[in-house]
Design a protein around this motif. Sequence first.
Motif, PDB file in Angstrom:
ATOM      1  N   TRP A   1      52.566  31.128  38.247  1.00 54.42           N
ATOM      2  CA  TRP A   1      52.808  32.559  38.468  1.00 54.42           C
ATOM      3  C   TRP A   1      51.569  33.219  39.067  1.00 54.42           C
ATOM      4  CZ3 TRP A   1      56.478  35.786  35.034  1.00 54.42           C
ATOM      5  CH2 TRP A   1      57.673  35.085  34.828  1.00 54.42           C
ATOM      6  N   GLY A   2      50.402  32.761  38.638  1.00 52.45           N
ATOM      7  CA  GLY A   2      49.174  33.305  39.211  1.00 52.45           C
ATOM      8  C   GLY A   2      49.077  33.035  40.700  1.00 52.45           C
ATOM      9  N   ILE A   3      49.516  31.850  41.121  1.00 50.12           N
ATOM     10  CA  ILE A   3      49.513  31.509  42.549  1.00 50.12           C
ATOM     11  C   ILE A   3      50.455  32.427  43.321  1.00 50.12           C
ATOM     12  CG2 ILE A   3      50.170  29.718  44.220  1.00 50.12           C
ATOM     13  CD1 ILE A   3      49.228  27.650  42.127  1.00 50.12           C
ATOM     14  N   VAL A   4      51.637  32.669  42.762  1.00 49.36           N
ATOM     15  CA  VAL A   4      52.605  33.556  43.428  1.00 49.36           C
ATOM     16  C   VAL A   4      52.045  34.962  43.556  1.00 49.36           C
ATOM     17  CG1 VAL A   4      54.853  34.680  43.181  1.00 49.36           C
ATOM     18  CG2 VAL A   4      54.637  32.234  42.723  1.00 49.36           C
ATOM     19  N   LEU A   5      51.442  35.476  42.498  1.00 52.09           N
ATOM     20  CA  LEU A   5      50.952  36.857  42.502  1.00 52.09           C
ATOM     21  C   LEU A   5      49.776  37.060  43.445  1.00 52.09           C
ATOM     22  CD1 LEU A   5      51.288  37.789  38.718  1.00 52.09           C
ATOM     23  CD2 LEU A   5      52.705  38.561  40.624  1.00 52.09           C
ATOM     24  N   GLU A   6      49.097  35.987  43.800  1.00 52.17           N
ATOM     25  CA  GLU A   6      48.022  36.111  44.789  1.00 52.17           C
ATOM     26  C   GLU A   6      48.555  36.574  46.141  1.00 52.17           C
ATOM     27  OE1 GLU A   6      46.086  32.353  44.982  1.00 52.17           O
ATOM     28  OE2 GLU A   6      45.030  32.594  43.060  1.00 52.17           O
ATOM     29  N   SER A   7      49.832  36.348  46.396  1.00 55.62           N
ATOM     30  CA  SER A   7      50.453  36.767  47.653  1.00 55.62           C
ATOM     31  C   SER A   7      50.905  38.222  47.612  1.00 55.62           C
ATOM     32  CB  SER A   7      51.659  35.869  47.968  1.00 55.62           C
ATOM     33  OG  SER A   7      51.264  34.519  48.076  1.00 55.62           O
ATOM     34  N   TYR A   8      50.711  38.882  46.470  1.00 55.31           N
ATOM     35  CA  TYR A   8      51.128  40.276  46.310  1.00 55.31           C
ATOM     36  C   TYR A   8      49.929  41.096  45.821  1.00 55.31           C
ATOM     37  CZ  TYR A   8      55.914  38.514  46.630  1.00 55.31           C
ATOM     38  OH  TYR A   8      57.087  37.921  47.057  1.00 55.31           O
ATOM     39  N   PRO A   9      48.978  41.381  46.708  1.00 59.33           N
ATOM     40  CA  PRO A   9      47.761  42.086  46.288  1.00 59.33           C
ATOM     41  C   PRO A   9      48.016  43.488  45.742  1.00 59.33           C
ATOM     42  CG  PRO A   9      47.914  41.970  48.687  1.00 59.33           C
ATOM     43  CD  PRO A   9      48.967  41.067  48.154  1.00 59.33           C
ATOM     44  N   GLU A  10      49.195  44.037  46.048  1.00 62.37           N
ATOM     45  CA  GLU A  10      49.510  45.376  45.537  1.00 62.37           C
ATOM     46  C   GLU A  10      49.885  45.348  44.052  1.00 62.37           C
ATOM     47  OE1 GLU A  10      53.493  43.787  47.076  1.00 62.37           O
ATOM     48  OE2 GLU A  10      51.352  43.560  47.464  1.00 62.37           O
ATOM     49  N   ILE A  11      50.139  44.157  43.511  1.00 62.14           N
ATOM     50  CA  ILE A  11      50.484  44.023  42.098  1.00 62.14           C
ATOM     51  C   ILE A  11      49.239  43.572  41.333  1.00 62.14           C
ATOM     52  CG2 ILE A  11      51.934  42.845  40.407  1.00 62.14           C
ATOM     53  CD1 ILE A  11      54.024  42.488  42.566  1.00 62.14           C
ATOM     54  N   HIS A  12      48.707  44.464  40.540  1.00 62.87           N
ATOM     55  CA  HIS A  12      47.483  44.170  39.795  1.00 62.87           C
ATOM     56  C   HIS A  12      47.870  43.700  38.391  1.00 62.87           C
ATOM     57  CE1 HIS A  12      45.288  46.013  43.084  1.00 62.87           C
ATOM     58  NE2 HIS A  12      46.076  47.077  42.973  1.00 62.87           N
ATOM     59  N   LYS A  13      48.115  42.412  38.261  1.00 69.20           N
ATOM     60  CA  LYS A  13      48.569  41.885  36.983  1.00 69.20           C
ATOM     61  C   LYS A  13      48.088  40.459  36.807  1.00 69.20           C
ATOM     62  CE  LYS A  13      52.696  40.976  34.201  1.00 69.20           C
ATOM     63  NZ  LYS A  13      52.232  41.813  33.075  1.00 69.20           N
ATOM     64  N   THR A  14      47.644  40.156  35.603  1.00 71.28           N
ATOM     65  CA  THR A  14      47.287  38.797  35.236  1.00 71.28           C
ATOM     66  C   THR A  14      48.238  38.339  34.140  1.00 71.28           C
ATOM     67  OG1 THR A  14      44.951  39.159  35.762  1.00 71.28           O
ATOM     68  CG2 THR A  14      45.491  37.287  34.339  1.00 71.28           C
TER      69      THR A  14
END
Length: 207
Positions: free
Chosen positions: A25-38
């Motif tokens: 999930w962390g890899i996927v979220l790297e493609s969405y810089p507008e989503i600030h979530k860990t």
Amino acid sequence: MQIDSLIFDLDGTLWDSSDGIVATWGIVLESYPEIHKTVTAEELAGNFGLPLVEIARRMFPDQTEELRQQLMAECCEKENIYLAEHGGKLYPKLEETLQKLSEKMPLFIVSNCQDGYIQSFYSGNRTEKYFNDCECIGVTGLSKGENIRLVIERNGLKSPAYVGDTQGDADAARAAGVPFIYARYGFGNVDGYDMVIDHFEELLKLI
């Protein structure tokens, strides 16, 4: 209580896949810089067992429904691939217990997961040989209770029990009209159960 078969929940009952899910999930979220979530393992533990739509709402409350579904689709695809290769953490003595149980009765899995997730559990941990059938909301679109009933009818089971670790699992077993065995070592707290285990191998004493 006479039991002729066991139907299992997956997350928190058979394995803990948190590490693999956090990584993918962390890899996927790297493609969405507008989503600030860990994403953390602790947060995931509080959501395991819920339908994917509800998990998406809880994990990404500030996003649109369309984006939530897009994120979940990408995350689920990556975690399936990762877990099929690397597996997850099986609970202690799980495989040897499954082997002994499978010699006594048929075993099944019913989970509120996406299509392919149970197969990733099979592939990543080489466990498919112990199970006769499986079902999930990602395939049928049905509730967990309905999927339990579907597996029972499809396999002609007479006296099955459902093994799970959350209140949702207990409710699903009740909806399906089968006894519930509470895996207290898992992720959830349950009010009301027919039997309880604190270690997976304790099933051998119950059955």
